[in-house]
Every structure is written in C-alpha cells, then in structure tokens.
Design an enzyme around this catalytic site. Structure first.
Site, PDB file in Angstrom:
ATOM      1  N   PHE A 123       0.856  -1.187   0.000  1.00  0.00           N
ATOM      2  CA  PHE A 123       0.000   0.000   0.000  1.00  0.00           C
ATOM      3  C   PHE A 123       0.891   1.235   0.000  1.00  0.00           C
ATOM      4  O   PHE A 123       1.820   1.334   0.804  1.00  0.00           O
ATOM      5  CB  PHE A 123      -0.932   0.005   1.208  1.00  0.00           C
ATOM      6  CG  PHE A 123      -2.007   1.049   1.110  1.00  0.00           C
ATOM      7  CD1 PHE A 123      -3.031   0.902   0.190  1.00  0.00           C
ATOM      8  CD2 PHE A 123      -1.976   2.178   1.899  1.00  0.00           C
ATOM      9  CE1 PHE A 123      -4.018   1.874   0.070  1.00  0.00           C
ATOM     10  CE2 PHE A 123      -2.956   3.160   1.785  1.00  0.00           C
ATOM     11  CZ  PHE A 123      -3.984   3.002   0.871  1.00  0.00           C
ATOM     12  N   ASP A 193       1.311  -4.535   8.954  1.00  0.00           N
ATOM     13  CA  ASP A 193       0.201  -3.616   8.746  1.00  0.00           C
ATOM     14  C   ASP A 193      -1.054  -4.470   8.599  1.00  0.00           C
ATOM     15  O   ASP A 193      -1.169  -5.281   7.668  1.00  0.00           O
ATOM     16  CB  ASP A 193       0.426  -2.770   7.488  1.00  0.00           C
ATOM     17  CG  ASP A 193      -0.672  -1.734   7.277  1.00  0.00           C
ATOM     18  OD1 ASP A 193      -1.787  -1.912   7.814  1.00  0.00           O
ATOM     19  OD2 ASP A 193      -0.440  -0.755   6.547  1.00  0.00           O
ATOM     20  N   TYR A 218     -11.238   2.055  10.297  1.00  0.00           N
ATOM     21  CA  TYR A 218     -12.427   2.545   9.593  1.00  0.00           C
ATOM     22  C   TYR A 218     -12.857   1.635   8.451  1.00  0.00           C
ATOM     23  O   TYR A 218     -13.791   1.960   7.719  1.00  0.00           O
ATOM     24  CB  TYR A 218     -12.225   3.980   9.090  1.00  0.00           C
ATOM     25  CG  TYR A 218     -10.963   4.232   8.302  1.00  0.00           C
ATOM     26  CD1 TYR A 218     -10.865   3.865   6.976  1.00  0.00           C
ATOM     27  CD2 TYR A 218      -9.886   4.869   8.900  1.00  0.00           C
ATOM     28  CE1 TYR A 218      -9.716   4.104   6.254  1.00  0.00           C
ATOM     29  CE2 TYR A 218      -8.729   5.128   8.190  1.00  0.00           C
ATOM     30  CZ  TYR A 218      -8.646   4.748   6.863  1.00  0.00           C
ATOM     31  OH  TYR A 218      -7.492   4.984   6.149  1.00  0.00           O
ATOM     32  N   LYS A 219     -12.207   0.505   8.294  1.00  0.00           N
ATOM     33  CA  LYS A 219     -12.626  -0.440   7.262  1.00  0.00           C
ATOM     34  C   LYS A 219     -13.592  -1.453   7.887  1.00  0.00           C
ATOM     35  O   LYS A 219     -14.743  -1.142   8.150  1.00  0.00           O
ATOM     36  CB  LYS A 219     -11.401  -1.100   6.641  1.00  0.00           C
ATOM     37  CG  LYS A 219     -10.407  -0.104   6.031  1.00  0.00           C
ATOM     38  CD  LYS A 219      -9.230  -0.805   5.385  1.00  0.00           C
ATOM     39  CE  LYS A 219      -8.117   0.165   5.023  1.00  0.00           C
ATOM     40  NZ  LYS A 219      -8.497   1.210   4.084  1.00  0.00           N
ATOM     41  N   ARG A 363     -12.490  -3.933  -7.398  1.00  0.00           N
ATOM     42  CA  ARG A 363     -12.335  -4.512  -6.061  1.00  0.00           C
ATOM     43  C   ARG A 363     -13.674  -4.465  -5.333  1.00  0.00           C
ATOM     44  O   ARG A 363     -14.320  -3.421  -5.245  1.00  0.00           O
ATOM     45  CB  ARG A 363     -11.275  -3.736  -5.280  1.00  0.00           C
ATOM     46  CG  ARG A 363     -10.880  -4.380  -3.967  1.00  0.00           C
ATOM     47  CD  ARG A 363      -9.782  -3.587  -3.285  1.00  0.00           C
ATOM     48  NE  ARG A 363     -10.268  -2.298  -2.785  1.00  0.00           N
ATOM     49  CZ  ARG A 363      -9.677  -1.605  -1.814  1.00  0.00           C
ATOM     50  NH1 ARG A 363      -8.571  -2.067  -1.251  1.00  0.00           N
ATOM     51  NH2 ARG A 363     -10.168  -0.443  -1.427  1.00  0.00           N
TER      52      ARG A 363
END
Length: 404
Positions: A123, A193, A218-219, A363
């Site tokens: 990422f 991560d 927040y996912k 996605r």
C-alpha cells in the site's frame, strides 16, 4: 449458486442479526466496507452524547470521566481481534503516524542494522512513510523488492521487515507465522500492517510471535472516516523501544509539567498528542459490536461470500486475481479488466458500491457483519447484466473522479 441457495445460507447465518445494527441505505449493496465501513446505528447517539453532554455539559471535567484513559481502554477492545494482550495495544493518531513511530524505533533499536525491507506494490502510504522514516536514522535505507524476492532479501543488515498482512489490491495474505519466523531467523523485527485484515480474518500476533503491528479502524471495524488507528507493541519490546514522537501524552507524568521528557512505562509511551474524542467515541461504539463475535464465524462467512462472486466472475470469464484458497486471502475479491473503472462506475449507478484500483482492478469488499449471501448473489447478477449488455460503455462512466 442459485438465489435459493443464497437464501438458504442466510437462513442459517449465525451473523445475520448484526445486519440490523448498521444504517444501510435502501437500495444499496455495499461492497466497499474494506475501504470505509458502514455506519453502526448506535454511533450517531454516541457522538451526540460526546458533543452535548460530555463536551457541552461536563466540559473539561470529562477528561477525568473517561477521556484520558480512552487510548488504552479502546486499545484493549481491539486486542482480542488481533490476538494481543490488552496491555499491548493503544489507539490514536493515524496508521501512517504509528507506522513511522514503529519503523524509526525499530531502526534505532539496533544500530548495527540499517535496512527496512518491504514489498513492491505494498500500500503506497506504507512505502511513502518508510521512505521518510529511514531519513531520520543515519545510515538507514529502504529496500523494496518483489514478493517472490522477499525471503532472499533478508540478511544480517535487515533491521525491520515491513509487510501488509492482506494486500490492499489483490487480497493476497501472507502467512503471519512463517514470515515472522523468517524475519526473526534473520535477526530482524517483524512489523505488520493489519489495515486490510483486522475484522476480516483471524489474527494471532502473540501466537505468531510478532513484534510490532499497526492498523486502521475505519474499514472492517466501522470506526468512521479517519477513525483513530491502533499500534501493537509486544510486551517484550515496550520498555526497550522508544517512540520518536515524544509527545506530552506519552510522558511518564504529563501533569507534572516537566521540561525534560520521561517516557511512560508500557504502551502509554507510544501516545503523542491529545486524543480526538469525537472520532474516538465513534470508534469505541463500533468496537462494542465485536465483543462477542467469533472470528472464525467471520472467516467462514467471508469464504462463502467470496465463492458466490467468484462463481459469477468465472461465468463471465473475468480474471480473478485474488487467491481461491481462503487461508491465503483477506475478505475482498478483485477482478482484472481493461475497463475496470467503467465497470465500477456502472455498478455504482446500479446501487452496487465497490471501488477501482489503478490500473485495472475492480475490487469488491465482502464484509460479513452486514452483507447477506443474497446481497452478494444479486451483486453478481447485476455485474453480469452490466457486462453482457455493454452498459458500462456509456461515456459518463469513463469520467475519473478524485476518489476511485
């Protein structure tokens, strides 16, 4: 799988009751909870209480009525979701900030080692932060290699191996135990991560002997946009490592108002600035939903949802780039298509919200707490109609938005 099959799975779904705990828009199938989780119904009332009672009425007294302990208290609620001890996790700041702290601390802990190793295609913020972190330690450097070259890159100069547990684009999942062992065999610290895996797949940081970990909330944890991130430091490292951000809240006695910095013991030393209490309250409310959830049930349902969309993709001849083995992936499915952006926008126009990852990835997030099997089956049907009809070719779907 037929619609009837999907409904049969819903009828016996042990997680089905959690769907009603979220404020889901009518007519929307939300397949982007791997990017921004849905709003828990309890969150608006919690935010109102912080704003009107705690801030509005109690004012500064609220710091002594639960605010000041929030980073540790909420960290303890995340701990079971990542296989950590309650005294090994704090929340606050952002994933990027925590990552910077962990990388610099890891580099400084062993001056005989100078290299941070990470994966090409990780990422972007992880690599960007790592680029900046190595400039803060004399002689340090970042080495970015292809996934297949990671093992060979580990050597006696490796200080930290930084890996994202579940890849943000493909959903590929690293074997946490195996890669942690490889890092340790090379004499390096292992930094994970967990942003795309916490709340999506079972995690056991202590069981795999991990050293450090960061992650956003927040996912899949549904903490809200920009919710405070979390940091894990194994007990054995808490007093040996020093945070490079020696902020007031990490001081051993912040209200002694000393000029010189003395780090607090344990995880408190990793705090920096004042907790953002509005977003912190939203996160705590969301985490309360997870208190009694069996992570294996989440993993099982995730695999079922994946199979439904994978079958739809196979029928359309789409190139699924996510691993078929559930033990080797997270909880999203990705398809490669030369017009993936247009497909994403066409789906959104039909009420199926997923996202696009440059240059050619559609996605779709599979969030077991609030998606039904029927939702995912219907999403597959809509995708089929968009592709077979060619409706994605409408010129309006090719206009790039700022956030994709």
């Amino acid at each position: 799988m037929t619609l009837e099959d999907a409904r049969a799975l819903d009828a016996t779904d042990p997680l089905a009751a959690y769907r009603d705990k979220f404020a889901l828009p009518e007519g929307v199938i939300y397949l982007d909870g791997n990017s921004l989780g849905a709003l828990p119904k309890a969150t608006p009332a919690a935010l109102a209480d912080v704003a009107t009672r705690q801030w509005g009425d109690r004012l500064i007294r609220s710091w002594n009525e639960g605010w000041i302990e929030a980073p540790q208290r909420i960290g303890a609620k995340i701990a079971p979701l990542i296989g950590a001890g309650e005294d090994e996790v704090i929340i606050g700041d952002t994933t990027s900030t925590h990552l910077f702290k962990a990388l610099v601390a890891g580099l400084r802990s062993n001056p005989d080692r100078h290299t941070v190793i990470s994966e090409a295609g990780n990422f972007p913020t992880d690599l960007h932060i790592a680029e900046g972190a190595v400039t803060c330690v004399p002689g340090a450097r970042l080495k970015v290699v292809a996934r297949e070259d990671l093992a060979a890159a580990l050597d006696d100069d490796t200080a930290v191996l930084l890996l994202t547990h579940v890849h943000y684009k493909t959903s590929d999942r690293f074997d946490m135990a195996a890669w942690t062992a490889r890092a340790h065999d090379a004499g390096a610290l292992m930094l994970w991560d967990l942003s795309h895996s916490v709340g999506a797949v079972p995690i056991d940081l202590n069981g795999t002997n991990a050293d450090l970990a960061v992650g956003c909330t927040y996912k899949y944890l549904n903490g809200g946009p920009g919710a405070p991130a979390f940091l894990y430091v194994a007990n054995r490292w808490q007093d040996a490592l020093a945070s490079p951000l020696s902020g007031w809240m990490g001081h051993a006695a912040p209200f002694a108002f000393e000029d010189a910095y003395r780090p607090a013991p344990g995880m408190k030393r990793w705090l920096a600035g004042t907790p953002a209490m509005l977003s912190t309250a939203a996160l705590e409310t969301a985490l309360d939903l997870w208190a009694d959830i069996d992570q294996q049930l989440v993993a099982t349902k995730s695999a079922q949802l994946f199979d439904i969309l994978a079958a739809a993709g196979d029928a359309l001849g789409l190139d699924c780039v996510s691993p078929r083995d559930p033990a080797k992936r997270g909880s999203h499915i990705s398809f490669r298509h030369p017009h993936a952006y247009e497909l994403t926008q066409a789906l959104i126009a039909q009420g199926v919200i997923g996202d696009f990852r440059d240059p050619d990835i559609l996605r779709l997030g599979l969030t077991p707490l609030y998606l039904s099997h029927e939702d995912v089956w219907r999403a597959g049907e809509i995708l089929c109609k968009i592709i077979t009809s060619g409706s994605w070719r409408d010129p309006r779907f090719s206009t790039r938005l700022a956030v994709t």
